[in-house]
Design a protein around this motif. Sequence first.
Motif, short mmCIF file in Angstrom:
data_model
loop_
_atom_site.label_atom_id
_atom_site.label_comp_id
_atom_site.label_asym_id
_atom_site.label_seq_id
_atom_site.Cartn_x
_atom_site.Cartn_y
_atom_site.Cartn_z
N VAL A 16 0.84 -1.20 0.00
CA VAL A 16 0.00 0.00 0.00
C VAL A 16 0.87 1.25 0.00
N LYS A 17 1.95 1.23 0.79
CA LYS A 17 2.86 2.38 0.82
C LYS A 17 3.48 2.62 -0.55
N LEU A 18 3.86 1.54 -1.23
CA LEU A 18 4.44 1.68 -2.56
C LEU A 18 3.41 2.18 -3.57
N SER A 19 2.18 1.72 -3.45
CA SER A 19 1.14 2.16 -4.39
C SER A 19 0.85 3.64 -4.24
N ARG A 20 1.01 4.18 -3.03
CA ARG A 20 0.77 5.61 -2.82
C ARG A 20 1.86 6.47 -3.47
N VAL A 21 2.96 5.83 -3.86
CA VAL A 21 4.02 6.54 -4.58
C VAL A 21 3.87 6.35 -6.08
N VAL A 22 3.63 5.11 -6.50
CA VAL A 22 3.63 4.79 -7.93
C VAL A 22 2.40 5.34 -8.64
N LEU A 23 1.23 5.18 -8.04
CA LEU A 23 0.00 5.60 -8.73
C LEU A 23 -0.02 7.10 -9.02
N PRO A 24 0.28 7.97 -8.03
CA PRO A 24 0.34 9.41 -8.37
C PRO A 24 1.46 9.73 -9.35
N MET A 25 2.54 8.94 -9.31
CA MET A 25 3.64 9.19 -10.25
C MET A 25 3.18 8.98 -11.68
N ASN A 26 2.27 8.04 -11.89
CA ASN A 26 1.73 7.84 -13.24
C ASN A 26 1.05 9.11 -13.74
N GLU A 27 0.33 9.78 -12.85
CA GLU A 27 -0.34 11.02 -13.25
C GLU A 27 0.68 12.11 -13.60
N ALA A 28 1.76 12.20 -12.81
CA ALA A 28 2.78 13.20 -13.09
C ALA A 28 3.46 12.92 -14.43
N LEU A 29 3.75 11.66 -14.71
CA LEU A 29 4.38 11.32 -15.99
C LEU A 29 3.43 11.58 -17.14
N SER A 30 2.15 11.32 -16.92
CA SER A 30 1.17 11.62 -17.96
C SER A 30 1.12 13.11 -18.26
N ALA A 31 1.26 13.93 -17.22
CA ALA A 31 1.27 15.38 -17.42
C ALA A 31 2.49 15.83 -18.22
N LEU A 32 3.62 15.15 -18.02
CA LEU A 32 4.81 15.50 -18.79
C LEU A 32 4.67 15.17 -20.27
N LEU A 33 3.76 14.26 -20.59
CA LEU A 33 3.55 13.87 -21.98
C LEU A 33 2.62 14.80 -22.73
N ARG A 34 2.04 15.76 -22.04
CA ARG A 34 1.12 16.67 -22.72
C ARG A 34 1.87 17.62 -23.64
N PRO A 35 1.28 17.98 -24.75
CA PRO A 35 1.97 18.87 -25.71
C PRO A 35 2.38 20.19 -25.06
N ARG A 63 3.52 -0.55 -15.85
CA ARG A 63 3.81 -1.96 -15.56
C ARG A 63 4.06 -2.16 -14.06
N ALA A 64 4.68 -1.19 -13.41
CA ALA A 64 4.86 -1.27 -11.96
C ALA A 64 3.50 -1.26 -11.25
N THR A 65 2.58 -0.47 -11.76
CA THR A 65 1.23 -0.44 -11.19
C THR A 65 0.55 -1.80 -11.31
N GLU A 66 0.70 -2.43 -12.47
CA GLU A 66 0.10 -3.75 -12.67
C GLU A 66 0.70 -4.77 -11.72
N ARG A 67 1.99 -4.69 -11.50
CA ARG A 67 2.63 -5.63 -10.57
C ARG A 67 2.17 -5.39 -9.14
N ILE A 68 1.94 -4.14 -8.79
CA ILE A 68 1.43 -3.84 -7.45
C ILE A 68 0.05 -4.47 -7.27
N ASP A 69 -0.80 -4.35 -8.28
CA ASP A 69 -2.12 -4.99 -8.20
C ASP A 69 -1.98 -6.50 -8.05
N GLY A 70 -1.04 -7.09 -8.78
CA GLY A 70 -0.84 -8.53 -8.67
C GLY A 70 -0.34 -8.93 -7.29
#
Length: 350
Positions: free
Chosen positions: A219-238, A260-267
């Motif tokens: 759970v502690k790791l997911s609280r880091v990785v999941l928001p990080m996905n949003e930050a990386l998605s924001a960096l991909l914006r034009p 992929r890290a998020t999927e492994r966390i779910d697993g």
Amino acid sequence: MSDTMQQEGDDVERPGRDVQVGCAHHSRLYRDGVLVASDLPLTELAKHRGEPDTLFWVDLLAPTAADLRTLVPLADGEVELHPLAIENAAAGSQRPRLVRYRDHSLLHARAVRVDDRTGSLASTRVAVFILDRVLITIRSDDGFPLAPLLEAWDDIGALTKRGVGFLLHALLDQLVDGYFEVLDDLDDRIQSVEDELLEGTGPTREIQLQSFALRKDVVKLSRVVLPMNEALSALLRPGSHAAYDEIVPYYQDVYDHALRATERIDGLRDTIESILSTSLAMQGNSLNEIMKKLTAWAAIIAIPTGVTGYFGQNIPFPGYDEPWGFWLSAVMLVGLASGLWVSFKRRGWL
């Protein structure tokens, strides 16, 4: 150096504009994709501000708000670090996210690792000021080492002349790679608990405690990785970087790794829940076995109790007042109890 650049350098050297910080810091100066200098004094580094084809990186370790304010002269002449950005970077309590200001961005991230002493997860807050020609990293502690990052920057070589976006990519790649190292460690620990559960080598309570501790780390790791996905998605914006078209494939690669890290966390979360469910089911089965054994022994004990109770009545019975009557009752006690024991043993109740 031109007169204008020399005048800017003189401005930096004036009292009140010296770039001095009280915390440990590192720096690098690149010119046209080539590393020119490392760990220059920040006052010396500020003299190169605005030079063509020049970019630099500064790292501060656990700075105060006052230390961060001294970084303002390092920014380009037209850029002023937003006061809220400085305050948030100093506080370091933000969840991973990307905050855009008028002429710069602030990325909040976290590096995670497994503490060698406790075996639990530990994290390091990392804040990154992103400007066109300047990259400033702020670490809450030295849990996120710089050596692998500097090696990665050495490997990308001439890509640095295309802007700080490629330096930022290497930094993000190091962060996400750290997530996978933690995931591998959690996977090994979960596998060990599974083996103990299936082989029956560990106490049930200990296995459950380990499962709860693992779930807490996941759970502690997911609280880091999941928001990080949003930050990386924001960096991909034009429009997020000047070299947007060139940097997108690199950021997309890091973003895919984070997904992929998020999927492994779910697993891992599902596996831990399965371990807990299996542990409870095995505990329930064990309880049923114990109840069967207790019932079987109760039935065996009931036979001699019934026989002795029957012969304890004040009525004549076969062998009354005769020695062979005692032996008859003894044979009945042993025979009937032994018969029940054999019957229950065959059924696996004992």
